[in-house]
Design a protein around this motif. Sequence first.
Motif, mmCIF file in Angstrom:
data_model
loop_
_atom_site.group_PDB
_atom_site.id
_atom_site.type_symbol
_atom_site.label_atom_id
_atom_site.label_comp_id
_atom_site.label_asym_id
_atom_site.label_seq_id
_atom_site.Cartn_x
_atom_site.Cartn_y
_atom_site.Cartn_z
ATOM 1 N N PHE A 1 11.901 -38.848 61.394
ATOM 2 C CA PHE A 1 13.152 -38.904 60.378
ATOM 3 C C PHE A 1 13.375 -40.290 60.073
ATOM 4 O O PHE A 1 13.788 -40.707 58.838
ATOM 5 C CB PHE A 1 14.095 -37.983 60.618
ATOM 6 C CG PHE A 1 13.782 -36.619 60.211
ATOM 7 C CD1 PHE A 1 12.580 -36.099 59.937
ATOM 8 C CD2 PHE A 1 14.914 -35.625 60.672
ATOM 9 C CE1 PHE A 1 12.080 -34.813 59.882
ATOM 10 C CE2 PHE A 1 14.213 -34.358 60.751
ATOM 11 C CZ PHE A 1 13.102 -33.896 60.289
ATOM 12 N N ILE B 1 8.578 -29.555 55.740
ATOM 13 C CA ILE B 1 7.167 -29.542 55.549
ATOM 14 C C ILE B 1 6.696 -28.212 56.111
ATOM 15 O O ILE B 1 5.579 -27.725 55.757
ATOM 16 C CB ILE B 1 6.249 -30.545 56.041
ATOM 17 C CG1 ILE B 1 6.610 -31.006 57.179
ATOM 18 C CG2 ILE B 1 6.242 -31.891 54.910
ATOM 19 C CD1 ILE B 1 5.440 -31.833 57.754
ATOM 20 N N MET B 2 7.638 -27.612 56.924
ATOM 21 C CA MET B 2 6.907 -26.326 57.333
ATOM 22 C C MET B 2 8.308 -25.332 57.114
ATOM 23 O O MET B 2 8.989 -24.743 57.871
ATOM 24 C CB MET B 2 6.872 -26.264 59.036
ATOM 25 C CG MET B 2 5.334 -26.896 59.145
ATOM 26 S SD MET B 2 5.053 -27.177 60.991
ATOM 27 C CE MET B 2 5.773 -28.696 61.318
HETATM 28 P P1 AMP Z 1 14.493 -28.893 64.621
HETATM 29 O O1 AMP Z 1 14.260 -30.575 65.260
HETATM 30 O O2 AMP Z 1 13.887 -27.958 65.473
HETATM 31 O O3 AMP Z 1 15.880 -28.584 64.013
HETATM 32 O O4 AMP Z 1 13.453 -28.954 63.402
HETATM 33 C C1 AMP Z 1 12.804 -29.916 63.202
HETATM 34 C C2 AMP Z 1 12.161 -29.509 61.457
HETATM 35 O O5 AMP Z 1 11.697 -30.776 60.995
HETATM 36 C C3 AMP Z 1 11.336 -28.567 61.454
HETATM 37 O O6 AMP Z 1 11.651 -27.518 60.746
HETATM 38 C C4 AMP Z 1 10.063 -29.229 61.114
HETATM 39 O O7 AMP Z 1 9.419 -28.304 60.089
HETATM 40 C C5 AMP Z 1 10.550 -30.384 60.249
HETATM 41 N N1 AMP Z 1 9.613 -31.353 60.160
HETATM 42 C C6 AMP Z 1 8.879 -32.190 61.102
HETATM 43 N N2 AMP Z 1 8.256 -33.137 60.531
HETATM 44 C C7 AMP Z 1 8.729 -33.350 59.250
HETATM 45 C C8 AMP Z 1 8.345 -34.115 58.249
HETATM 46 N N3 AMP Z 1 7.445 -35.132 58.179
HETATM 47 N N4 AMP Z 1 8.747 -33.862 56.969
HETATM 48 C C9 AMP Z 1 9.551 -32.744 56.806
HETATM 49 N N5 AMP Z 1 9.946 -31.836 57.808
HETATM 50 C C10 AMP Z 1 9.231 -32.053 59.015
#
Ligand code: AMP
Length: 141
Positions: free
Chosen positions: A10, A35-36
Amino acid sequence: MTGYDDQNIFAKILRGEIPSFKVDETDRTFAFLDIMPRSPGHTLVIPKAPARGILDITEDDLAAVARTAKRIAIAAMKAFSADGIIIQQFSEPASGQVVLHLHMHVMPVREGIALLPAQTVKADMDVLADHARRMIAALAG
Ligand code: AMP
């Protein structure tokens, strides 16, 4: 708890080193589509200032993230004809946090439709582009 690592994904998005489906930006916050996505319109709100999670973010940045999350929630209700909103924030890996830059998940939900499990399916880029356009239009009023 260790410190903030500015090589997290991020931080790279904030620096423009990695693309994202941006939907909103303020002086203190940035919001983009997950993205997911666990539901259509699943958006992440992050502070521009470095912070791993709830334990180290400044109160002013947390307030700014919360203000943006509220605007995103209202726009997502409209853009995705949602019936409700789930807000989630994980701090530290033991909680399920994967990306170690504070983010608030804003997930629109429809009655009777369960969220997808976290981080399962990478969404189609055209679908995300369309969802970003819908969010931007809803945010504009
Ligand atoms: P968390 O750290 O478990 O709260 O979640 C991290 C979130 O970031 C997850 O829902 C991923 O799908 C999302 N994520 C990971 N990489 C990216 C990216 N490049 N762009 C957007 N979302 C992302």
